[in-house]
Motif scaffolding. Structure first.
Motif, mmCIF file in Angstrom:
data_model
loop_
_atom_site.group_PDB
_atom_site.id
_atom_site.type_symbol
_atom_site.label_atom_id
_atom_site.label_comp_id
_atom_site.label_asym_id
_atom_site.label_seq_id
_atom_site.Cartn_x
_atom_site.Cartn_y
_atom_site.Cartn_z
ATOM 1 N N GLY A 87 35.765 52.968 45.026
ATOM 2 C CA GLY A 87 36.343 54.077 45.790
ATOM 3 C C GLY A 87 37.822 54.284 45.505
ATOM 4 O O GLY A 87 38.394 55.286 45.942
ATOM 5 N N HIS A 89 41.206 55.259 43.394
ATOM 6 C CA HIS A 89 41.425 56.394 42.499
ATOM 7 C C HIS A 89 42.397 56.096 41.363
ATOM 8 O O HIS A 89 42.631 56.928 40.502
ATOM 9 C CB HIS A 89 41.972 57.583 43.286
ATOM 10 C CG HIS A 89 41.050 58.066 44.365
ATOM 11 N ND1 HIS A 89 39.729 58.371 44.122
ATOM 12 C CD2 HIS A 89 41.256 58.299 45.684
ATOM 13 C CE1 HIS A 89 39.165 58.779 45.251
ATOM 14 N NE2 HIS A 89 40.068 58.737 46.218
ATOM 15 N N TYR A 124 27.247 53.783 45.715
ATOM 16 C CA TYR A 124 28.383 54.513 46.291
ATOM 17 C C TYR A 124 28.092 56.019 46.271
ATOM 18 O O TYR A 124 28.330 56.731 47.256
ATOM 19 C CB TYR A 124 29.636 54.174 45.483
ATOM 20 C CG TYR A 124 30.897 54.843 45.951
ATOM 21 C CD1 TYR A 124 31.661 54.306 46.985
ATOM 22 C CD2 TYR A 124 31.337 56.024 45.351
ATOM 23 C CE1 TYR A 124 32.827 54.919 47.409
ATOM 24 C CE2 TYR A 124 32.504 56.648 45.765
ATOM 25 C CZ TYR A 124 33.246 56.093 46.794
ATOM 26 O OH TYR A 124 34.395 56.707 47.213
ATOM 27 N N HIS A 128 27.474 58.810 49.465
ATOM 28 C CA HIS A 128 28.205 60.074 49.624
ATOM 29 C C HIS A 128 27.317 61.291 49.368
ATOM 30 O O HIS A 128 27.828 62.406 49.299
ATOM 31 C CB HIS A 128 29.432 60.096 48.705
ATOM 32 C CG HIS A 128 30.528 59.200 49.223
ATOM 33 N ND1 HIS A 128 31.451 59.622 50.147
ATOM 34 C CD2 HIS A 128 30.796 57.898 48.993
ATOM 35 C CE1 HIS A 128 32.267 58.611 50.438
ATOM 36 N NE2 HIS A 128 31.888 57.557 49.756
ATOM 37 N N ARG A 169 33.914 53.253 39.706
ATOM 38 C CA ARG A 169 34.456 53.132 41.064
ATOM 39 C C ARG A 169 34.233 54.412 41.871
ATOM 40 O O ARG A 169 34.772 54.575 42.955
ATOM 41 C CB ARG A 169 35.964 52.806 41.004
ATOM 42 C CG ARG A 169 36.228 51.342 40.642
ATOM 43 C CD ARG A 169 37.708 51.049 40.558
ATOM 44 N NE ARG A 169 38.314 51.665 39.401
ATOM 45 C CZ ARG A 169 39.542 52.185 39.373
ATOM 46 N NH1 ARG A 169 40.311 52.163 40.448
ATOM 47 N NH2 ARG A 169 40.008 52.728 38.257
ATOM 48 N N SER A 171 35.151 57.563 41.042
ATOM 49 C CA SER A 171 36.358 58.380 41.102
ATOM 50 C C SER A 171 36.442 59.436 40.004
ATOM 51 O O SER A 171 37.482 60.065 39.840
ATOM 52 C CB SER A 171 37.598 57.478 41.053
ATOM 53 O OG SER A 171 38.718 58.170 41.541
ATOM 54 N N PHE A 217 32.967 64.321 50.384
ATOM 55 C CA PHE A 217 34.084 63.469 50.852
ATOM 56 C C PHE A 217 34.820 64.188 51.975
ATOM 57 O O PHE A 217 36.003 64.517 51.845
ATOM 58 C CB PHE A 217 35.025 63.142 49.677
ATOM 59 C CG PHE A 217 34.356 62.372 48.574
ATOM 60 C CD1 PHE A 217 34.263 60.986 48.634
ATOM 61 C CD2 PHE A 217 33.788 63.029 47.497
ATOM 62 C CE1 PHE A 217 33.617 60.263 47.631
ATOM 63 C CE2 PHE A 217 33.133 62.319 46.483
ATOM 64 C CZ PHE A 217 33.058 60.939 46.555
#
Ligand SMILES: CC(C)(COP(=O)(O)OP(=O)(O)OC[C@H]1O[C@@H](n2cnc3c(N)ncnc32)[C@H](O)[C@@H]1OP(=O)(O)O)[C@@H](O)C(=O)NCCC(=O)NCCS
Length: 314
Positions: A87, A89, A124, A128, A169, A171, A217
């Motif tokens: 998560g 950035h 992840y 989301h 991650r 991003s 998000f």
């Protein structure tokens, strides 16, 4: 744990090994996919057959003689280091630059780390509500980067090993023509090497992002699109026609004032992105397109390219 010995056997600076040890600590790693599942996963990640064959040849089976204890340590701790920042950035190095010519395990160590993290990233993405197609397409930048690195005779990898930690991650999201990289109140735009940058394709990708980020998000607020690139150097307009895609891309942005230290050396980056080499002498570079001629003529005139940052409101 003797970090000095690990560094010596890996042939890398001890500070790099200490950094991995500090950031990863005893945080959880993640397992690689089963060897039998790997070909299908590599295919989904757009890894080409020649790269996939190398990756399979160096696969870190528990009894593989290619994998010394220090390589296994680095693989395990690199996965943990990247996973710990799920998560996040920011730009993140997964570990030291390795002497990749030493063998298949060395060559693709950070690819195995990426493969272990695909499942983590997919989880992840699921959390989301990211559509499956966007999830796989975004992660498939791995295959594109490996192909470019092969074209670059492996000169590109040191940057790619950090760049690719963003994807796992959660991003980087590839929405149509552009990759979108949220952070610091703005959505950073990246332009993959996938054909012409037409204004229509750019507009469609921006529209996708305007819907995508609030939907997936909702707790993060983005008020601008931003970009840092050689593509934003206004000097390019001395050479490119008004209607060129790069000129039209530039027109969308309000540029920050130029600061020399603010980003990578653009004289190097133009060679990376326009010629896919960092080491070919200027007089041996191709002169097929107006941009190729511009890049070389500008440098041979003793001038420099600038890495510029710009933004515009969402
Ligand atoms: C960004 C990119 C898609 C723009 O390509 P484009 O849409 O063709 O751009 P333009 O219409 O402005 O091109 C103008 C001229 O430059 C040439 N050109 C553009 N990008 C080129 C590149 N990467 N290599 C060689 N020539 C290029 C075009 O062929 C055209 O010349 P021509 O009329 O002689 O054929 C392309 O440069 C690219 O794929 N770059 C690699 C990825 C990248 O740089 N990302 C940003 C990283 S910070």
């Amino acid at each position: 744990m003797d970090l000095d010995a690990i560094a010596a056997r890996l042939g890398v600076p001890v500070e790099d090994v200490e950094r991995v040890h500090q950031l990863a600590g005893d945080r959880p790693s993640a397992p690689l996919p089963a060897r039998a599942d790997a070909p299908v996963i590599l295919d989904r990640l757009a890894v080409r057959p020649d790269d996939a064959a190398e990756i399979m040849a160096g696969w870190p089976d528990p009894d593989s003689p290619l994998w010394t204890p220090e390589l296994r340590w680095l693989l395990d701790r690199s996965i943990a280091l990247v996973r710990a920042d799920l998560g996040g950035h920011g730009w993140l190095s997964p570990g030291p630059e390795l002497p990749r010519e030493r063998g298949p395990a060395w060559q693709h160590l950070y690819v195995y780390a990426y493969l272990a993290l695909v499942d983590v990233a997919r989880g992840y993405h699921r959390d989301h509500g990211i559509p499956d197609a966007v999830s796989w397409l975004s992660l498939a930048d791995l295959g594109r980067n490996l192909a470019i690195d092969r074209r670059m005779r492996r000169e590109g990898w040191p940057v790619m090993q950090s760049w690719l930690t963003l994807h796992v991650r959660g991003s980087v999201y590839e929405l149509g023509r552009l990759q979108h990289h949220p952070g610091d109140g703005a959505i950073g735009l990246h332009v993959p090497d996938t054909g012409p940058l037409t204004p229509e394709a750019v507009a469609a990708s921006l529209d996708d992002a305007r819907a995508f980020f609030p939907r997936h998000f909702p707790d993060e607020a983005y008020t601008a699109f931003s970009c840092g690139s050689w593509l934003l150097d206004p000097q390019l307009r001395e050479y490119l026609p008004e209607g060129s895609n790069i000129a039209r891309f530039q027109q969308m942005f309000e540029l920050d004032p130029y600061q020399e230290q603010d980003g990578p050396d653009a004289d190097v980056e133009v060679l990376r992105f326009v010629f896919r080499t960092l080491s070919t002498p200027l007089d041996q570079l191709p002169r097929r397109t107006v941009l190729q001629r511009a890049i070389v003529d500008h440098l041979r005139a003793g001038r420099h390219w600038h890495w510029r940052h710009g933004r515009f409101p969402i």
